[in-house]
Motif scaffolding. Structure first.
Motif, PDB file in Angstrom:
ATOM      1  N   ARG A  62       0.843  -1.114  -0.303  1.00 29.79           N
ATOM      2  CA  ARG A  62       0.060  -0.436   0.329  1.00 29.79           C
ATOM      3  C   ARG A  62       1.285   1.373  -0.067  1.00 29.79           C
ATOM      4  NH1 ARG A  62      -3.989   0.225   4.471  1.00 29.79           N
ATOM      5  NH2 ARG A  62      -1.675   0.116   5.297  1.00 29.79           N
ATOM      6  N   ARG A  63       0.401   2.297  -0.575  1.00 24.95           N
ATOM      7  CA  ARG A  63       0.845   3.705  -0.284  1.00 24.95           C
ATOM      8  C   ARG A  63       0.030   4.821   0.633  1.00 24.95           C
ATOM      9  NH1 ARG A  63       0.925   5.663  -5.080  1.00 24.95           N
ATOM     10  NH2 ARG A  63      -0.875   4.299  -5.989  1.00 24.95           N
ATOM     11  N   SER A  64      -0.608   4.133   1.269  1.00 18.16           N
ATOM     12  CA  SER A  64      -1.672   5.054   2.185  1.00 18.16           C
ATOM     13  C   SER A  64      -2.240   4.521   3.181  1.00 18.16           C
ATOM     14  CB  SER A  64      -3.403   5.187   1.188  1.00 18.16           C
ATOM     15  OG  SER A  64      -3.815   3.761   0.843  1.00 18.16           O
ATOM     16  N   PHE A  65      -2.331   5.819   4.158  1.00 19.76           N
ATOM     17  CA  PHE A  65      -2.879   5.235   5.452  1.00 19.76           C
ATOM     18  C   PHE A  65      -3.460   6.125   5.853  1.00 19.76           C
ATOM     19  CE2 PHE A  65       0.925   7.738   5.431  1.00 19.76           C
ATOM     20  CZ  PHE A  65       1.586   8.880   6.700  1.00 19.76           C
ATOM     21  N   TRP A  78      -8.472  11.396   9.428  1.00 24.41           N
ATOM     22  CA  TRP A  78      -7.120  11.640   7.706  1.00 24.41           C
ATOM     23  C   TRP A  78      -6.619  11.059   7.531  1.00 24.41           C
ATOM     24  CZ3 TRP A  78      -6.718  14.063  12.925  1.00 24.41           C
ATOM     25  CH2 TRP A  78      -6.924  14.930  12.737  1.00 24.41           C
ATOM     26  N   SER A  79      -7.223  11.265   5.690  1.00 24.62           N
ATOM     27  CA  SER A  79      -6.383   9.935   5.100  1.00 24.62           C
ATOM     28  C   SER A  79      -5.595  10.465   3.992  1.00 24.62           C
ATOM     29  CB  SER A  79      -7.176   9.591   4.629  1.00 24.62           C
ATOM     30  OG  SER A  79      -8.566   8.831   5.038  1.00 24.62           O
ATOM     31  N   SER A  89       6.801  11.908   2.205  1.00 23.16           N
ATOM     32  CA  SER A  89       5.811  12.453   2.523  1.00 23.16           C
ATOM     33  C   SER A  89       4.331  12.292   1.780  1.00 23.16           C
ATOM     34  CB  SER A  89       5.696  14.427   2.087  1.00 23.16           C
ATOM     35  OG  SER A  89       5.893  14.087   0.545  1.00 23.16           O
ATOM     36  N   ALA A  90       3.372  11.834   2.422  1.00 23.33           N
ATOM     37  CA  ALA A  90       1.220  11.951   1.377  1.00 23.33           C
ATOM     38  C   ALA A  90       0.667  12.826   1.466  1.00 23.33           C
ATOM     39  CB  ALA A  90       1.317  10.976   2.142  1.00 23.33           C
ATOM     40  N   ASP A  91       0.412  13.152   0.526  1.00 24.82           N
ATOM     41  CA  ASP A  91      -0.450  13.837   0.170  1.00 24.82           C
ATOM     42  C   ASP A  91      -2.003  13.888   0.853  1.00 24.82           C
ATOM     43  OD1 ASP A  91       0.815  15.087  -2.154  1.00 24.82           O
ATOM     44  OD2 ASP A  91       0.133  13.746  -3.403  1.00 24.82           O
ATOM     45  N   ILE A  92      -2.676  14.454   1.716  1.00 22.16           N
ATOM     46  CA  ILE A  92      -3.732  14.695   2.238  1.00 22.16           C
ATOM     47  C   ILE A  92      -4.615  14.266   1.258  1.00 22.16           C
ATOM     48  CG2 ILE A  92      -5.580  16.063   3.522  1.00 22.16           C
ATOM     49  CD1 ILE A  92      -3.297  17.894   4.442  1.00 22.16           C
ATOM     50  N   ALA A  93      -5.146  13.574   1.520  1.00 18.92           N
ATOM     51  CA  ALA A  93      -6.001  12.634   0.145  1.00 18.92           C
ATOM     52  C   ALA A  93      -8.132  12.706   0.858  1.00 18.92           C
ATOM     53  CB  ALA A  93      -6.487  11.244   0.214  1.00 18.92           C
ATOM     54  N   ASN A  94      -7.522  12.960   2.370  1.00 20.50           N
ATOM     55  CA  ASN A  94      -9.621  13.002   2.356  1.00 20.50           C
ATOM     56  C   ASN A  94      -8.862  13.665   3.898  1.00 20.50           C
ATOM     57  OD1 ASN A  94     -11.754  13.574   2.960  1.00 20.50           O
ATOM     58  ND2 ASN A  94     -12.688  10.957   2.262  1.00 20.50           N
ATOM     59  N   VAL A  95      -9.745  14.378   4.212  1.00 21.50           N
ATOM     60  CA  VAL A  95     -10.117  15.421   5.894  1.00 21.50           C
ATOM     61  C   VAL A  95     -11.629  14.998   6.133  1.00 21.50           C
ATOM     62  CG1 VAL A  95     -10.021  16.568   7.476  1.00 21.50           C
ATOM     63  CG2 VAL A  95      -8.444  16.445   5.920  1.00 21.50           C
ATOM     64  N   ARG A  96     -12.268  14.438   6.955  1.00 22.01           N
ATOM     65  CA  ARG A  96     -13.322  13.818   7.785  1.00 22.01           C
ATOM     66  C   ARG A  96     -13.763  13.908   9.447  1.00 22.01           C
ATOM     67  NH1 ARG A  96     -14.214   7.304   5.563  1.00 22.01           N
ATOM     68  NH2 ARG A  96     -13.967   8.206   2.891  1.00 22.01           N
ATOM     69  N   GLN A 100     -17.919   7.927  11.193  1.00 28.30           N
ATOM     70  CA  GLN A 100     -16.474   6.831  11.844  1.00 28.30           C
ATOM     71  C   GLN A 100     -15.857   6.374  10.533  1.00 28.30           C
ATOM     72  OE1 GLN A 100     -17.618   5.253  14.653  1.00 28.30           O
ATOM     73  NE2 GLN A 100     -19.537   4.647  14.543  1.00 28.30           N
ATOM     74  N   TYR A 101     -14.298   6.355  10.936  1.00 31.06           N
ATOM     75  CA  TYR A 101     -13.632   6.022  10.613  1.00 31.06           C
ATOM     76  C   TYR A 101     -12.997   4.669  10.526  1.00 31.06           C
ATOM     77  CZ  TYR A 101     -11.850   7.849  14.887  1.00 31.06           C
ATOM     78  OH  TYR A 101     -11.900   7.953  15.815  1.00 31.06           O
TER      79      TYR A 101
END
Length: 101
Positions: A62-65, A78-79, A89-96, A100-101
């Motif tokens: 994987r490349r995401s967390f 934060w995704s 570094s990782a791009d911010i993909a989503n903030v909820r 529920q996460y």
């Protein structure tokens, strides 16, 4: 982040205690150093996590967390996703917020 009188993390070896603390330090470090950044920098003055390969499950490739916080006042997650597993570094993909996460 307000904590109750005493918060204890306990569990067997490799159950995630250090991961919880590293996630909190990482978020704090990014907010303090780069408040308006659109990337999560994995290496800073308080915590050096290495590359995406060092952070995510190596076997799944994987490349995401995701990092999530839940308190009596708020819930946020934060995704993050990186274009390359060697990235630091990782791009911010989503903030909820409030979901529920």
């Amino acid at each position: 982040m307000p904590l109750n009188g005493l918060t204890v993390l306990s569990g067997t070896n490799a159950s995630g205690k250090s991961t919880v603390l590293q996630g909190l330090v990482l978020l704090s470090q990014v907010l303090r150093e780069h408040e308006w950044a659109d990337k999560l920098l994995l290496n800073g003055p308080d915590l050096q996590m290495g590359t995406i390969t060092d952070v995510v499950n190596k076997l799944a490739g994987r490349r995401s967390f995701r990092i999530g916080l839940d308190s009596e006042h708020a819930r946020v997650s934060w995704s993050f996703e990186a274009s390359d597993r060697r990235a630091m570094s990782a791009d911010i993909a989503n903030v909820r917020l409030g979901e529920q996460y």
